[in-house]
Design a protein around this motif. Structure first.
Motif, PDB file in Angstrom:
ATOM      1  N   VAL A   1       2.960  13.079  -9.155  1.00 34.24           N
ATOM      2  CA  VAL A   1       2.831  11.940  -8.266  1.00 34.24           C
ATOM      3  C   VAL A   1       3.912  10.916  -8.578  1.00 34.24           C
ATOM      4  O   VAL A   1       4.248  10.683  -9.745  1.00 34.24           O
ATOM      5  N   GLN A   2       4.485  10.300  -7.523  1.00 33.75           N
ATOM      6  CA  GLN A   2       5.504   9.259  -7.641  1.00 33.75           C
ATOM      7  C   GLN A   2       5.145   8.099  -6.709  1.00 33.75           C
ATOM      8  O   GLN A   2       4.429   8.279  -5.718  1.00 33.75           O
ATOM      9  N   PHE A   3       5.672   6.892  -7.051  1.00 37.29           N
ATOM     10  CA  PHE A   3       5.314   5.692  -6.290  1.00 37.29           C
ATOM     11  C   PHE A   3       6.550   4.871  -5.958  1.00 37.29           C
ATOM     12  O   PHE A   3       7.440   4.692  -6.796  1.00 37.29           O
ATOM     13  N   ILE A   4       6.548   4.338  -4.739  1.00 41.85           N
ATOM     14  CA  ILE A   4       7.493   3.305  -4.317  1.00 41.85           C
ATOM     15  C   ILE A   4       6.659   2.105  -3.905  1.00 41.85           C
ATOM     16  O   ILE A   4       5.802   2.201  -3.019  1.00 41.85           O
ATOM     17  N   ILE A   5       6.876   0.969  -4.567  1.00 43.68           N
ATOM     18  CA  ILE A   5       6.003  -0.199  -4.407  1.00 43.68           C
ATOM     19  C   ILE A   5       6.761  -1.326  -3.721  1.00 43.68           C
ATOM     20  O   ILE A   5       7.868  -1.697  -4.142  1.00 43.68           O
ATOM     21  N   ILE A   6       6.150  -1.880  -2.652  1.00 46.26           N
ATOM     22  CA  ILE A   6       6.673  -3.055  -1.959  1.00 46.26           C
ATOM     23  C   ILE A   6       5.783  -4.235  -2.339  1.00 46.26           C
ATOM     24  O   ILE A   6       4.603  -4.280  -1.977  1.00 46.26           O
ATOM     25  N   ASP A   7       6.340  -5.210  -3.069  1.00 47.66           N
ATOM     26  CA  ASP A   7       5.551  -6.328  -3.585  1.00 47.66           C
ATOM     27  C   ASP A   7       6.225  -7.644  -3.222  1.00 47.66           C
ATOM     28  O   ASP A   7       7.112  -8.125  -3.950  1.00 47.66           O
TER      29      ASP A   7
ATOM     30  N   ASN B   1       9.933  -7.536  -0.085  1.00 49.23           N
ATOM     31  CA  ASN B   1       9.793  -7.073   1.298  1.00 49.23           C
ATOM     32  C   ASN B   1      11.035  -7.294   2.152  1.00 49.23           C
ATOM     33  O   ASN B   1      11.007  -7.069   3.366  1.00 49.23           O
ATOM     34  N   LYS B   2      12.136  -7.701   1.518  1.00 46.92           N
ATOM     35  CA  LYS B   2      13.306  -8.070   2.312  1.00 46.92           C
ATOM     36  C   LYS B   2      13.951  -6.878   3.015  1.00 46.92           C
ATOM     37  O   LYS B   2      14.551  -7.031   4.067  1.00 46.92           O
ATOM     38  N   ARG B   3      13.824  -5.703   2.465  1.00 48.13           N
ATOM     39  CA  ARG B   3      14.472  -4.520   3.062  1.00 48.13           C
ATOM     40  C   ARG B   3      13.433  -3.455   3.432  1.00 48.13           C
ATOM     41  O   ARG B   3      13.705  -2.274   3.355  1.00 48.13           O
ATOM     42  N   ILE B   4      12.270  -3.897   3.838  1.00 48.01           N
ATOM     43  CA  ILE B   4      11.176  -2.974   4.087  1.00 48.01           C
ATOM     44  C   ILE B   4      11.539  -1.929   5.154  1.00 48.01           C
ATOM     45  O   ILE B   4      11.221  -0.741   5.004  1.00 48.01           O
ATOM     46  N   ILE B   5      12.218  -2.343   6.215  1.00 53.22           N
ATOM     47  CA  ILE B   5      12.554  -1.397   7.280  1.00 53.22           C
ATOM     48  C   ILE B   5      13.530  -0.342   6.753  1.00 53.22           C
ATOM     49  O   ILE B   5      13.363   0.864   6.999  1.00 53.22           O
ATOM     50  N   GLN B   6      14.553  -0.768   5.972  1.00 49.44           N
ATOM     51  CA  GLN B   6      15.529   0.180   5.432  1.00 49.44           C
ATOM     52  C   GLN B   6      14.879   1.142   4.426  1.00 49.44           C
ATOM     53  O   GLN B   6      15.243   2.327   4.372  1.00 49.44           O
ATOM     54  N   ILE B   7      13.938   0.622   3.654  1.00 47.20           N
ATOM     55  CA  ILE B   7      13.266   1.479   2.672  1.00 47.20           C
ATOM     56  C   ILE B   7      12.469   2.570   3.390  1.00 47.20           C
ATOM     57  O   ILE B   7      12.532   3.757   3.015  1.00 47.20           O
TER      58      ILE B   7
ATOM     59  N   THR C   1      18.561  10.977  -6.026  1.00 42.82           N
ATOM     60  CA  THR C   1      19.604  11.743  -5.336  1.00 42.82           C
ATOM     61  C   THR C   1      19.402  11.716  -3.828  1.00 42.82           C
ATOM     62  O   THR C   1      20.367  11.643  -3.060  1.00 42.82           O
ATOM     63  N   THR C   2      18.137  11.764  -3.413  1.00 41.37           N
ATOM     64  CA  THR C   2      17.831  11.779  -1.981  1.00 41.37           C
ATOM     65  C   THR C   2      17.665  10.371  -1.431  1.00 41.37           C
ATOM     66  O   THR C   2      18.216  10.038  -0.378  1.00 41.37           O
ATOM     67  N   MET C   3      16.904   9.529  -2.149  1.00 41.76           N
ATOM     68  CA  MET C   3      16.581   8.190  -1.637  1.00 41.76           C
ATOM     69  C   MET C   3      17.466   7.161  -2.327  1.00 41.76           C
ATOM     70  O   MET C   3      17.191   6.742  -3.455  1.00 41.76           O
ATOM     71  N   LYS C   4      18.520   6.731  -1.656  1.00 40.38           N
ATOM     72  CA  LYS C   4      19.487   5.806  -2.241  1.00 40.38           C
ATOM     73  C   LYS C   4      18.980   4.369  -2.252  1.00 40.38           C
ATOM     74  O   LYS C   4      19.393   3.569  -3.099  1.00 40.38           O
ATOM     75  N   ILE C   5      18.112   4.036  -1.318  1.00 41.16           N
ATOM     76  CA  ILE C   5      17.612   2.664  -1.217  1.00 41.16           C
ATOM     77  C   ILE C   5      16.208   2.555  -1.813  1.00 41.16           C
ATOM     78  O   ILE C   5      15.922   1.660  -2.620  1.00 41.16           O
ATOM     79  N   ALA C   6      15.337   3.458  -1.426  1.00 38.47           N
ATOM     80  CA  ALA C   6      13.934   3.378  -1.845  1.00 38.47           C
ATOM     81  C   ALA C   6      13.775   3.561  -3.349  1.00 38.47           C
ATOM     82  O   ALA C   6      12.923   2.928  -3.978  1.00 38.47           O
ATOM     83  N   CYS C   7      14.595   4.409  -3.949  1.00 42.42           N
ATOM     84  CA  CYS C   7      14.496   4.662  -5.382  1.00 42.42           C
ATOM     85  C   CYS C   7      15.487   3.763  -6.120  1.00 42.42           C
ATOM     86  O   CYS C   7      16.708   3.945  -6.024  1.00 42.42           O
ATOM     87  N   ASN C   8      14.998   2.791  -6.870  1.00 39.90           N
ATOM     88  CA  ASN C   8      15.870   1.857  -7.595  1.00 39.90           C
ATOM     89  C   ASN C   8      15.449   1.734  -9.063  1.00 39.90           C
ATOM     90  O   ASN C   8      15.597   0.684  -9.680  1.00 39.90           O
TER      91      ASN C   8
END
Length: 765
Positions: free
Chosen positions: A532-538, A560-566, A741-748
């Protein structure tokens, strides 16, 4: 606030006592008691023992006839055995001669019979029973009646309290003593007059044995009463009631026991008139309290001892020592994770699942019983004494009382019963923390009344339950979570594999954040990052999520500033990668891919403070709704899931999106918000305390109430625990999948920052 018995009056206690102590005998027995128990007995029923106007013994059982000069001797003019004289010595009739013209002597020439029976008597007079036959039959009838009384006494033990039994026992002892005395007197008289039937070895002996038998039964019943009082004395009393009389002293006794004295000791004083003997039989206890005091003593565990541990029972967790005991670079599986992390989980309320059955003599039992009977009386339009039901059992648990009552025929107004129970058990009309639910189970009502308990139940407490531990140890449960704890202390556990999308709504300070934390940490702590992996918008950039981002399972933490891009990054990049994997391995979903040995992690997108995210987008909020609809409807099969946390769902989350949710929860929400969020037709249970939750899922389709389980009891302690869980994972040599490698924006994910924060060395990536 909480369960209160202030609505119980003395009149209610009187009614309960009258219900428990109805008259056990016919009206002719009502006068039994005191010193005049035999004043109204008619000795004529015993074959001639009667008043002055009856044949046989007069008011003085040791004299013959009713003439004042016939005491202790044969009567010349009064009545003896027969009609007028004894043995033919009277003026007109002989003993055994029932004709009207019998002679003076049994040896008269005109008498053929040995007792002066005349030859000219009619056939009907010849068949008439003599006095001794009648005496024998009446004695048999009296013995039968006495036996029935004794059997009724034995059968009434369950409906009598100890004072009743003590009073009746004393009466039996008196009766037996009088009967024995009469038999001895009759035997003496029979010996003096040399009459065979009245000699001591004949009827007087049998009467004496009967009296001794009655006395023996009285002594046995007295012993039973003593044992009952001792048990009552040792029964557990209610901690929340400072002073409450025992059931035996709650009200005046009914008509059947109106003449009972203040205590069994008083009855024994009347009987034996010997204080020293009484003191030796019933000594005071070590504290100087009388064993027969009607005050209930709490010799066992009280509620605090049962449910709430003492401080020494909750030692602090030594995280440093626990981490030292973890072996480095080991094989990580579900069993390893459970055994590693359970020692790190602190306890707070380990007794939350305990349950005790209340004794009928317990003050709490008595008070609840009164409330139940009053409630049913209101619903059925009767009185407490007339209610055709009874409490069968009461169980006391940390969160609630469970009452089983016999069902009333054709009375199925369950909501009405629940509302009446609440009225009688709440401290005030505004105390909505006390709630009642009524269900029908066979021939009984099951009534659950919540106490309004607010103590925090932690993960450590929950995992003390073996069935919870077994559920997590079972590898078939891919994503185990704790849904909550119901009002009976049962832990609701589920496999989140079945919940593609989850919504948890709740206002600030409702306990919502802790509930979200418990679900996320459960998913992380007992699964590897490969699972399981998580991407959190806080949007709040809270310390809670910053600490959680230290876990190896979190590949992205954002405001939440880049929520649409994520979301676009996930939909346009990660989703196609997964879709290609499915196509290459000819499978349709992530679980089928796992069955082929390819452990693609389930990816959760967590959106906290959803209303803030939506409002900050302005006119672009429709774009957010459109992307969420894609996530909810198209990507769950690929293992991409959504967990979002609004203050409320009404007017915030698109109804189309809400209709596709598999798991919804409303934390301390209003009834209207609960109905809308969970899409229910009806909800009546108020959520008044932080951590009160209404949940609905594919496994709980009708919605139910639970209390959330917490990691610890404090935000600071939560952060410390999460940090140590993360350290344990890295020490075990956890492998972290490459999501960047796949998610350049969502994975930071920032590995260097994490290493510095946790002060750890290298790790395997």
């Amino acid at each position: 606030m909480g369960v209160s018995f202030n609505n119980i009056s003395d009149a209610d206690r009187n009614s309960l006592n009258n219900r428990d102590n109805p008259p056990e005998f016919e009206s002719e027995f009502d006068g039994m008691g005191g010193d005049d128990n035999f004043d109204n007995l008619d000795f004529g029923d015993f074959g001639g023992f009667g008043s002055d106007d009856d044949s046989g013994f007069g008011s003085d059982p040791f004299s013959f006839g009713n003439d004042s000069n016939s005491t202790g001797s044969l009567s010349n003019s009064g009545n003896g055995f027969g009609q007028n004289s004894f043995g033919g010595f009277g003026q007109t009739q002989s003993f055994g001669g029932f004709g009207q013209e019998s002679t003076l002597s049994p040896f008269n020439q005109n008498n053929v019979g040995p007792f002066g029976m005349q030859n000219n008597q009619t056939q009907g007079q010849q068949n008439q029973k003599d006095t001794m036959d009648q005496f024998y039959e009446d004695s048999v009838d009296a013995a039968k009646s006495l036996w029935h009384i004794i059997m009724d006494l034995i059968k009434s033990i369950k409906t009598r309290n100890a004072d009743d039994l003590g009073y009746l026992s004393a009466s039996l002892i008196k009766i037996g003593a009088v009967i024995a005395g009469v038999s001895v007197g009759v035997g003496i008289v029979g010996s003096i007059i040399d009459f065979r039937m009245l000699k001591f070895t004949n009827w007087p002996l049998q009467i004496l044995l009967s009296g001794l038998l009655v006395t023996a039964f009285g002594l046995i019943a007295m012993g039973i009463a003593m044992i009952a009082l001792v048990h009552s004395n040792e029964a557990t009393s209610d901690n929340n009631i400072d002073s409450l009389e025992d059931a035996s002293s709650l009200a005046s006794f009914s008509d059947a026991t109106d003449m009972v004295n203040d205590s069994i000791g008083a009855q024994l004083d009347d009987l034996f008139d010997d204080d020293d003997l009484l003191d030796s039989l019933f000594p005071e206890d070590e504290d100087g309290d009388d064993m027969f005091s009607t005050d209930n003593k709490n010799d066992g565990d009280d509620e605090e001892d049962l449910f709430i541990p003492k401080d020494e029972d909750l030692p602090p967790i030594n995280y440093e020592e626990a981490l030292d005991n973890i072996r480095e670079n080991q094989l990580i599986n579900r069993e390893t994770l459970v055994n590693t992390f359970l020692p790190l989980l602190p306890l707070n309320t380990p007794g939350f699942a305990k349950c005790k059955k209340l004794a009928e003599s317990d003050n709490t039992y008595i008070n609840i019983r009164i409330c139940m009977l009053k409630a049913l009386a209101r619903v059925t339009g009767t009185t407490m004494e007339e209610v055709d039901s009874e409490v069968l059992s009461i169980e006391d648990s940390f969160f609630s009382f469970t009452i089983i009552m016999r069902r009333i025929n054709k009375c199925n107004k369950l909501d009405d019963i629940a509302r009446e129970v609440e009225r009688y058990m709440r401290e005030s009309s505004t105390d909505t923390s006390v709630n009642a639910t009524v269900t029908i189970e066979g021939d009984n009502y099951k009534i659950v009344v919540t106490k309004g308990a607010t103590a925090v139940v932690t993960f450590g407490d929950v995992f003390k339950q073996q069935y919870v531990k077994d559920f997590y140890m079972n590898k078939k449960n891919k994503l185990p979570i704790i849904q909550g704890i119901d009002e009976l202390g049962n832990v609701l556990i589920a496999d989140a594999k079945s919940y593609d999308t989850m919504l948890i709504a709740g206002k600030p300070r409702s306990g919502k954040s802790w509930y979200v934390l418990s679900i996320l940490i459960s998913l992380m702590m007992f699964n590897t990052p490969d699972d399981v992996q998580f991407i959190i918008i806080d949007p709040k950039e809270s310390n809670l999520f910053k600490t959680m981002a230290l876990m190896p399972h979190v590949c992205g933490l954002h405001d939440n500033k880049r929520i649409i891009q994520i979301l676009d990054d996930i939909i346009e990049n990660e989703a196609p990668r997964r879709k290609k994997l499915f196509k290459d391995h000819r499978v349709d979903d992530i679980w089928a891919l796992r069955n082929k040995g390819i452990n693609l992690p389930v990816l959760y997108i967590v959106i906290d403070e959803y209303i803030t995210v939506r409002n900050d987008l302005g006119d672009e909020y429709k774009e957010l709704d459109r992307r969420l609809q894609v996530l909810i409807s198209q990507l769950p099969s690929q293992g991409i899931r959504l967990l979002f946390v609004p203050h409320r769902a009404t007017g915030i989350v698109d109804r189309t999106n809400r209709s596709m949710l598999q798991y919804t929860a409303a934390v301390r929400a209003s009834n209207e918000d609960i109905i809308d969020t969970l899409d229910l037709k009806k909800w009546t249970r108020p959520l008044v305390n932080p951590g009160d939750i209404a949940i609905k899922s594919s496994s709980v389709p009708d919605g139910t109430y639970v209390r959330g389980a917490a990691l610890t009891t404090d935000d600071g302690d939560n952060a410390v625990l999460i940090e140590n869980i993360a350290k344990a994972f890295y020490k075990m040599g956890v492998e972290i999948p490459d999501m960047a490698t796949t998610m350049k924006i969502a994975c930071n994910r920032d590995d260097d920052y994490i290493r510095e924060e946790l002060s750890i060395g290298g790790r395997v990536v």
